[in-house]
Write a protein that holds these residues in place. Structure first.
Motif, PDB file in Angstrom:
ATOM      1  N   GLY A 118       0.774  -1.234   0.000  1.00  0.00           N
ATOM      2  CA  GLY A 118       0.000   0.000   0.000  1.00  0.00           C
ATOM      3  C   GLY A 118       0.803   1.280   0.000  1.00  0.00           C
ATOM      4  O   GLY A 118       0.232   2.365  -0.180  1.00  0.00           O
ATOM      5  N   VAL A 119       2.120   1.199   0.182  1.00  0.00           N
ATOM      6  CA  VAL A 119       2.915   2.423   0.252  1.00  0.00           C
ATOM      7  C   VAL A 119       4.286   2.196  -0.379  1.00  0.00           C
ATOM      8  O   VAL A 119       4.909   1.148  -0.180  1.00  0.00           O
ATOM      9  CB  VAL A 119       3.069   2.903   1.719  1.00  0.00           C
ATOM     10  N   VAL A 120       4.713   3.166  -1.177  1.00  0.00           N
ATOM     11  CA  VAL A 120       6.030   3.125  -1.810  1.00  0.00           C
ATOM     12  C   VAL A 120       6.756   4.413  -1.458  1.00  0.00           C
ATOM     13  O   VAL A 120       6.176   5.504  -1.532  1.00  0.00           O
ATOM     14  CB  VAL A 120       5.922   2.978  -3.336  1.00  0.00           C
ATOM     15  N   VAL A 121       8.018   4.297  -1.064  1.00  0.00           N
ATOM     16  CA  VAL A 121       8.817   5.453  -0.672  1.00  0.00           C
ATOM     17  C   VAL A 121       9.887   5.702  -1.732  1.00  0.00           C
ATOM     18  O   VAL A 121      10.581   4.776  -2.161  1.00  0.00           O
ATOM     19  CB  VAL A 121       9.489   5.231   0.698  1.00  0.00           C
ATOM     20  N   TYR A 122      10.004   6.962  -2.143  1.00  0.00           N
ATOM     21  CA  TYR A 122      11.034   7.352  -3.101  1.00  0.00           C
ATOM     22  C   TYR A 122      11.928   8.408  -2.449  1.00  0.00           C
ATOM     23  O   TYR A 122      11.437   9.417  -1.952  1.00  0.00           O
ATOM     24  CB  TYR A 122      10.417   7.932  -4.369  1.00  0.00           C
ATOM     25  N   SER A 123      13.222   8.144  -2.453  1.00  0.00           N
ATOM     26  CA  SER A 123      14.193   9.117  -1.946  1.00  0.00           C
ATOM     27  C   SER A 123      14.928   9.705  -3.147  1.00  0.00           C
ATOM     28  O   SER A 123      15.737   9.016  -3.781  1.00  0.00           O
ATOM     29  CB  SER A 123      15.182   8.444  -0.985  1.00  0.00           C
ATOM     30  N   PHE A 124      14.621  10.938  -3.456  1.00  0.00           N
ATOM     31  CA  PHE A 124      15.182  11.557  -4.654  1.00  0.00           C
ATOM     32  C   PHE A 124      16.534  12.186  -4.346  1.00  0.00           C
ATOM     33  O   PHE A 124      16.652  13.082  -3.528  1.00  0.00           O
ATOM     34  CB  PHE A 124      14.215  12.607  -5.207  1.00  0.00           C
ATOM     35  N   LYS A 125      17.541  11.673  -5.038  1.00  0.00           N
ATOM     36  CA  LYS A 125      18.896  12.225  -4.934  1.00  0.00           C
ATOM     37  C   LYS A 125      19.116  13.160  -6.123  1.00  0.00           C
ATOM     38  O   LYS A 125      18.188  13.518  -6.843  1.00  0.00           O
ATOM     39  CB  LYS A 125      19.916  11.095  -4.941  1.00  0.00           C
ATOM     40  N   GLN A 126      20.375  13.499  -6.389  1.00  0.00           N
ATOM     41  CA  GLN A 126      20.667  14.281  -7.576  1.00  0.00           C
ATOM     42  C   GLN A 126      20.252  13.482  -8.809  1.00  0.00           C
ATOM     43  O   GLN A 126      20.462  12.271  -8.866  1.00  0.00           O
ATOM     44  CB  GLN A 126      22.156  14.610  -7.646  1.00  0.00           C
ATOM     45  N   ILE A 159       6.738   9.701 -12.984  1.00  0.00           N
ATOM     46  CA  ILE A 159       6.776   8.237 -13.106  1.00  0.00           C
ATOM     47  C   ILE A 159       6.808   7.540 -11.748  1.00  0.00           C
ATOM     48  O   ILE A 159       6.673   6.316 -11.673  1.00  0.00           O
ATOM     49  CB  ILE A 159       7.963   7.767 -13.978  1.00  0.00           C
ATOM     50  N   ALA A 160       6.962   8.317 -10.675  1.00  0.00           N
ATOM     51  CA  ALA A 160       6.955   7.737  -9.325  1.00  0.00           C
ATOM     52  C   ALA A 160       5.617   7.942  -8.615  1.00  0.00           C
ATOM     53  O   ALA A 160       5.479   7.570  -7.454  1.00  0.00           O
ATOM     54  CB  ALA A 160       8.077   8.356  -8.488  1.00  0.00           C
ATOM     55  N   LEU A 161       4.647   8.491  -9.307  1.00  0.00           N
ATOM     56  CA  LEU A 161       3.350   8.766  -8.681  1.00  0.00           C
ATOM     57  C   LEU A 161       2.640   7.468  -8.301  1.00  0.00           C
ATOM     58  O   LEU A 161       2.813   6.441  -8.956  1.00  0.00           O
ATOM     59  CB  LEU A 161       2.476   9.589  -9.631  1.00  0.00           C
ATOM     60  N   PRO A 162       1.831   7.505  -7.244  1.00  0.00           N
ATOM     61  CA  PRO A 162       1.188   6.275  -6.745  1.00  0.00           C
ATOM     62  C   PRO A 162       0.044   5.794  -7.631  1.00  0.00           C
ATOM     63  O   PRO A 162      -0.679   6.592  -8.235  1.00  0.00           O
ATOM     64  CB  PRO A 162       0.673   6.689  -5.364  1.00  0.00           C
ATOM     65  N   ASP A 163      -0.129   4.465  -7.677  1.00  0.00           N
ATOM     66  CA  ASP A 163      -1.313   3.878  -8.297  1.00  0.00           C
ATOM     67  C   ASP A 163      -2.536   4.252  -7.471  1.00  0.00           C
ATOM     68  O   ASP A 163      -2.437   4.570  -6.279  1.00  0.00           O
ATOM     69  CB  ASP A 163      -1.212   2.351  -8.322  1.00  0.00           C
ATOM     70  N   LYS A 164      -3.708   4.160  -8.070  1.00  0.00           N
ATOM     71  CA  LYS A 164      -4.940   4.378  -7.315  1.00  0.00           C
ATOM     72  C   LYS A 164      -5.022   3.361  -6.178  1.00  0.00           C
ATOM     73  O   LYS A 164      -4.692   2.200  -6.340  1.00  0.00           O
ATOM     74  CB  LYS A 164      -6.158   4.252  -8.234  1.00  0.00           C
ATOM     75  N   ALA A 172       2.247   7.152  -2.059  1.00  0.00           N
ATOM     76  CA  ALA A 172       3.657   7.355  -2.390  1.00  0.00           C
ATOM     77  C   ALA A 172       4.188   8.425  -1.446  1.00  0.00           C
ATOM     78  O   ALA A 172       3.519   9.433  -1.193  1.00  0.00           O
ATOM     79  CB  ALA A 172       3.850   7.786  -3.835  1.00  0.00           C
ATOM     80  N   VAL A 173       5.369   8.179  -0.897  1.00  0.00           N
ATOM     81  CA  VAL A 173       6.019   9.153  -0.029  1.00  0.00           C
ATOM     82  C   VAL A 173       7.271   9.640  -0.742  1.00  0.00           C
ATOM     83  O   VAL A 173       8.151   8.837  -1.071  1.00  0.00           O
ATOM     84  CB  VAL A 173       6.392   8.540   1.337  1.00  0.00           C
ATOM     85  N   PHE A 174       7.338  10.935  -0.996  1.00  0.00           N
ATOM     86  CA  PHE A 174       8.517  11.533  -1.617  1.00  0.00           C
ATOM     87  C   PHE A 174       9.406  12.085  -0.504  1.00  0.00           C
ATOM     88  O   PHE A 174       9.086  13.090   0.130  1.00  0.00           O
ATOM     89  CB  PHE A 174       8.131  12.659  -2.564  1.00  0.00           C
ATOM     90  N   ASN A 175      10.523  11.390  -0.258  1.00  0.00           N
ATOM     91  CA  ASN A 175      11.535  11.833   0.708  1.00  0.00           C
ATOM     92  C   ASN A 175      12.479  12.756  -0.044  1.00  0.00           C
ATOM     93  O   ASN A 175      13.388  12.305  -0.723  1.00  0.00           O
ATOM     94  CB  ASN A 175      12.264  10.609   1.266  1.00  0.00           C
ATOM     95  N   ARG A 176      12.255  14.047   0.084  1.00  0.00           N
ATOM     96  CA  ARG A 176      12.688  15.080  -0.848  1.00  0.00           C
ATOM     97  C   ARG A 176      11.860  14.888  -2.118  1.00  0.00           C
ATOM     98  O   ARG A 176      11.279  13.828  -2.321  1.00  0.00           O
ATOM     99  CB  ARG A 176      14.184  15.047  -1.120  1.00  0.00           C
ATOM    100  N   SER A 177      11.778  15.903  -2.942  1.00  0.00           N
ATOM    101  CA  SER A 177      10.758  15.852  -3.985  1.00  0.00           C
ATOM    102  C   SER A 177      11.085  16.817  -5.112  1.00  0.00           C
ATOM    103  O   SER A 177      12.218  17.289  -5.247  1.00  0.00           O
ATOM    104  CB  SER A 177       9.404  16.226  -3.371  1.00  0.00           C
ATOM    105  N   HIS A 178      10.045  17.119  -5.899  1.00  0.00           N
ATOM    106  CA  HIS A 178      10.176  18.101  -6.976  1.00  0.00           C
ATOM    107  C   HIS A 178      10.544  19.481  -6.430  1.00  0.00           C
ATOM    108  O   HIS A 178      11.003  20.339  -7.192  1.00  0.00           O
ATOM    109  CB  HIS A 178       8.889  18.176  -7.803  1.00  0.00           C
ATOM    110  N   TYR A 179      10.370  19.679  -5.127  1.00  0.00           N
ATOM    111  CA  TYR A 179      10.723  20.978  -4.542  1.00  0.00           C
ATOM    112  C   TYR A 179      12.230  21.206  -4.449  1.00  0.00           C
ATOM    113  O   TYR A 179      12.674  22.346  -4.264  1.00  0.00           O
ATOM    114  CB  TYR A 179      10.052  21.141  -3.176  1.00  0.00           C
ATOM    115  N   GLU A 180      13.006  20.153  -4.586  1.00  0.00           N
ATOM    116  CA  GLU A 180      14.458  20.339  -4.630  1.00  0.00           C
ATOM    117  C   GLU A 180      14.844  21.278  -5.776  1.00  0.00           C
ATOM    118  O   GLU A 180      15.872  21.940  -5.732  1.00  0.00           O
ATOM    119  CB  GLU A 180      15.159  18.993  -4.803  1.00  0.00           C
ATOM    120  N   ASN A 181      13.986  21.319  -6.796  1.00  0.00           N
ATOM    121  CA  ASN A 181      14.271  22.129  -7.982  1.00  0.00           C
ATOM    122  C   ASN A 181      13.991  23.615  -7.797  1.00  0.00           C
ATOM    123  O   ASN A 181      14.254  24.410  -8.699  1.00  0.00           O
ATOM    124  CB  ASN A 181      13.469  21.591  -9.170  1.00  0.00           C
TER     125      ASN A 181
END
Length: 293
Positions: A86-94, A110-115, A119-128
């Motif tokens: 039920g949960v997937v964690v993504y840790s976004f590096k460089q 491409i890391a967005l959660p299925d219905k 999904a947990v974004f550990n750091r995210s698009h906000y790094e940009n």
């Protein structure tokens, strides 16, 4: 704990980071906070099962914060009662070379959660709009049109990125993704203490990098750009929560209670059972029971 109110931490611009608390005085022991988190985490796990059966919504949890703000341990504790599916964690590096061949949001799409899933974004698009803002030279790796040098970055570039992120999140929400964003707000002194612990505890030495000290020297710049990013992207459909995070156990509880309170608004329930199944349910049971040796 009845005296914890997640709505107190939702960001409604203007947000002044210097006035946002990093600690909250709460008359509760660490054991009481831990037990309260356990109960909330169990409820979240049960709710996610219903959401999975409902199959109409997904949830995106965004975690941002300065180094040592407690993102990893929070994920481990808040989501420990979830079904693994039920949960997937993504840790976004460089971004790697393949990711740099696309626009900066691609690897997050491409890391967005299925219905039915989180999904947990550990750091995210906000790094940009945070790390890249502090280190604008990183933009050069993106091979953007008309930007061959930091001096080429136009004055409205970051405003455009905020608009792109807002559009990205609005698109997600309109298509069934619930977006909740958490800024784990720690004080500079608390970060100093946590970095020291990484050096003093042999079992934590691996967590330390000399680069941590280099980034710490840029503390004020990061605070400025966090404040700007949060003010420009906290929206009713995708709100930011500024979570006091000097107390890790309390921060975990606040995040968990906020997620639970938001998701309870959706009144998730399992789909109705097919009438034919209900009509013949006893016959199906007898058939299966008759197979017993």
């Amino acid at each position: 704990m009845k005296n914890i109110h997640p709505e107190n931490y939702i960001v409604t611009p203007p947000f002044l980071i210097a006035e946002a608390p990093t600690v909250v005085k709460l008359k509760a022991s660490d054991d009481e906070k831990k037990e309260a988190l356990h109960e909330v985490s169990k409820k979240l796990g049960e709710l996610q099962d219903k959401m999975y059966a409902n199959n109409r919504y997904s949830v995106l949890i965004v975690l941002q914060g300065m180094d040592t703000s407690g993102k990893d341990s929070l994920i481990k504790q808040v989501f420990k009662n979830f079904n693994a599916r039920g949960v997937v964690v993504y840790s976004f590096k460089q971004p790697n070379s393949a990711e740099l061949k696309h626009d900066y949001l691609w690897r997050h799409y491409i890391a967005l959660p299925d219905k039915g899933k989180f999904a947990v974004f550990n750091r995210s698009h906000y790094e940009n709009v945070l790390v890249t803002r502090v280190h604008p030279e990183y933009l050069l790796k993106e091979n953007l049109p008309s930007i061959e040098d930091v001096k080429d970055v136009p004055a409205n570039f970051w405003k455009q990125r905020y608009e792109q992120i807002n559009n990205f999140e609005k698109h997600l929400v309109l298509n069934g993704t619930i977006v909740l964003k958490f800024f784990l707000h720690i004080s500079k002194e608390e970060q100093r203490q946590r970095l020291l612990r990484r050096l003093e505890l042999k079992s934590h030495n691996w967590k330390f990098s000399p680069a941590d000290l280099d980034e710490r020297q840029l503390w004020d710049e990061y605070q400025q750009y966090y404040e700007e990013a949060i003010n420009n992207t906290s929206r009713p459909h995708a709100p930011w929560y500024a979570i006091p995070a000097d107390d890790k156990k309390l921060a975990r509880l606040l995040v968990a209670k906020t997620i639970l309170k938001e998701l309870e608004k959706y009144n998730f329930h399992e789909p109705e059972v097919n009438e034919e199944v209900l009509e013949h349910i006893n016959a199906y049971k007898r058939k299966l029971e008759s197979e017993k040796d």
